[in-house]
Design an enzyme around this catalytic site. Structure first.
Site, PDB file in Angstrom:
ATOM      1  N   ASP A 173       0.852  -1.203   0.000  1.00 58.09           N
ATOM      2  CA  ASP A 173       0.000   0.000   0.000  1.00 58.09           C
ATOM      3  C   ASP A 173       0.883   1.247   0.000  1.00 58.09           C
ATOM      4  OD1 ASP A 173      -2.340  -1.438   0.015  1.00 58.09           O
ATOM      5  OD2 ASP A 173      -2.802  -1.097   2.134  1.00 58.09           O
ATOM      6  N   ALA A 204      -4.822  -9.584   3.220  1.00 57.35           N
ATOM      7  CA  ALA A 204      -3.781  -9.490   4.257  1.00 57.35           C
ATOM      8  C   ALA A 204      -4.308  -8.746   5.480  1.00 57.35           C
ATOM      9  CB  ALA A 204      -2.549  -8.785   3.693  1.00 57.35           C
ATOM     10  N   GLY A 232     -21.896   2.318  12.236  1.00 61.62           N
ATOM     11  CA  GLY A 232     -21.806   0.998  12.849  1.00 61.62           C
ATOM     12  C   GLY A 232     -21.938  -0.128  11.842  1.00 61.62           C
ATOM     13  N   THR A 285      -9.275   3.837   5.805  1.00 65.37           N
ATOM     14  CA  THR A 285      -8.840   2.690   4.997  1.00 65.37           C
ATOM     15  C   THR A 285      -8.687   1.445   5.884  1.00 65.37           C
ATOM     16  OG1 THR A 285      -7.468   4.318   3.849  1.00 65.37           O
ATOM     17  CG2 THR A 285      -7.251   2.032   3.145  1.00 65.37           C
ATOM     18  N   GLY A 308     -13.176  -1.651   7.238  1.00 64.04           N
ATOM     19  CA  GLY A 308     -14.051  -2.794   6.926  1.00 64.04           C
ATOM     20  C   GLY A 308     -13.308  -4.118   7.100  1.00 64.04           C
ATOM     21  N   ASP A 309     -12.051  -4.153   6.694  1.00 65.15           N
ATOM     22  CA  ASP A 309     -11.255  -5.387   6.849  1.00 65.15           C
ATOM     23  C   ASP A 309     -11.053  -5.701   8.336  1.00 65.15           C
ATOM     24  OD1 ASP A 309     -10.986  -5.264   4.077  1.00 65.15           O
ATOM     25  OD2 ASP A 309      -9.087  -4.179   4.200  1.00 65.15           O
TER      26      ASP A 309
HETATM   27  O1  RIB Z   1      -9.491  -2.359   2.253  1.00 62.69           O
HETATM   28  C1  RIB Z   1      -8.280  -1.662   2.179  1.00 62.69           C
HETATM   29  C2  RIB Z   1      -7.353  -2.325   1.195  1.00 62.69           C
HETATM   30  O2  RIB Z   1      -7.893  -2.234  -0.102  1.00 62.69           O
HETATM   31  C3  RIB Z   1      -5.981  -1.707   1.097  1.00 62.69           C
HETATM   32  O3  RIB Z   1      -5.075  -2.256   2.008  1.00 62.69           O
HETATM   33  C4  RIB Z   1      -5.601  -1.895  -0.353  1.00 62.69           C
HETATM   34  O4  RIB Z   1      -4.492  -2.703  -0.563  1.00 62.69           O
HETATM   35  C5  RIB Z   1      -6.849  -2.447  -1.032  1.00 62.69           C
HETATM   36  O5  RIB Z   1      -6.780  -3.792  -1.247  1.00 62.69           O
END
Ligand code: RIB
Length: 289
Positions: free
Chosen positions: A12, A41, A211, A234, A237-238
């Site tokens: 990134d 990741a 939320g 950024t 959500g992950d």
């Molecule tokens: O959700 C964020 C991610 O989206 C970033 O880390 C980027 O690499 C994209 O995949």
């Protein structure tokens, strides 16, 4: 119980900009940095930081060793990440002063994961196990089909959004993860034609600062957003998904899973970056208590 993640690994590149560039506009960045990312990741790192073992399956190029080192450093098992020809995936991420972002993704090796590698890496998946997938790698359908046939649970993040990919994955998934915009686009495109299939999966919908909601067996479980000063949204959500699944897979009550994941995502947005900025379980527990 094991968690497998067939997922992307990206370099990134973050650019701090005063505002997100409009079409045709040139904006000078105040700073630039590089870190480990990729939706896959990030989700693996969130699961590892939540305290569960996670086996990441994927591919990097010859330039990707530093990303494997970073993943390992966070406790992710990288033995099933292979090296392929060509460059690793990367993402250009512009982050504005108010914490919003825009991302340009170059998939690179994430779209060149050998299918036989995916299959053999999932050889010992069992009904106790979970498989996590996003739409940033190739071979998601094969992986989902294989895991489903073995009786494992399958979680799919429909990002980057593609209606065709969702249709292909729906028969094999247990949990579908979408953000608010993706949910609207998905129900508009598929609400009438795939309503039965959509109703048969649990839907985890993140709602940004509002939320999240988990629609499970006809009941909508909600958690309200936390009031924090966002510096970078950024990978929120992950982070949410990784923490939610780490608790859900251990059989914790849905409300507790949502509260934990909501706290983790809220803490993440107070920090710049992606994988590096995902909080550890001890930090999340201290924050929500
Ligand atoms: O959700 C964020 C991610 O989206 C970033 O880390 C980027 O690499 C994209 O995949």
């Amino acid at each position: 119980m094991k968690i497998f993640n067939v997922g992307s690994v990206n370099a990134d590149f973050f650019y701090a900009v005063p505002h997100l560039p409009r079409p045709g506009e040139t904006v000078a960045a105040g700073s630039m940095s590089r870190g480990l990312g990729g939706k896959g990741a990030n989700q693996s790192v969130a699961i590892a930081k939540a305290g569960l073992p996670v086996h990441h399956i994927g591919a990097v190029g010859a330039d990707g060793q530093w990303m494997l080192d970073a993943l390992s450093g966070f406790g992710v098992d990288v033995s099933a990440i292979c090296q392929v020809d060509g460059p690793s995936g990367h993402a250009i991420i512009n982050v504005s002063e108010d914490g919003e972002n825009e991302i340009v993704l170059m998939p690179g090796s994430n779209r060149a994961v050998p299918l036989d590698h995916i299959k053999s890496s999932l050889d010992d998946i069992t009904p106790d196990d979970w498989l996590i997938l996003q739409n940033e790698v190739n071979g998601t359908r094969l992986a989902a089909e294989h895991a489903k046939a073995a009786g494992a649970k399958v979680v799919y993040s429909a990002a980057p959004f593609d209606v065709g990919a969702i249709c292909e994955m729906l028969p094999f998934i247990d949990v579908l993860a979408v953000n608010e915009g993706e949910a609207k686009a998905m129900y508009a495109a598929l609400g009438s034609t795939k309503s039965a299939e959509l109703e048969s999966v649990s839907v985890l919908k993140t709602l940004g600062s509002d939320g999240a909601e988990f629609l499970h067996q006809g009941t909508a479980h909600r958690v309200d957003g936390r009031n924090v000063q966002a510096v970078d949204t950024t990978a929120a959500g992950d982070t949410f998904l990784g923490y939610f699944i780490s608790a859900y897979a251990q059989g914790q009550p849905i409300e507790e899973c949502l509260t934990l994941a909501n706290g983790a995502a809220a803490l993440k947005v107070t920090r710049p970056g992606t994988a590096d900025a995902i909080p550890r379980l001890s930090e999340v527990l201290a924050f929500i208590s």
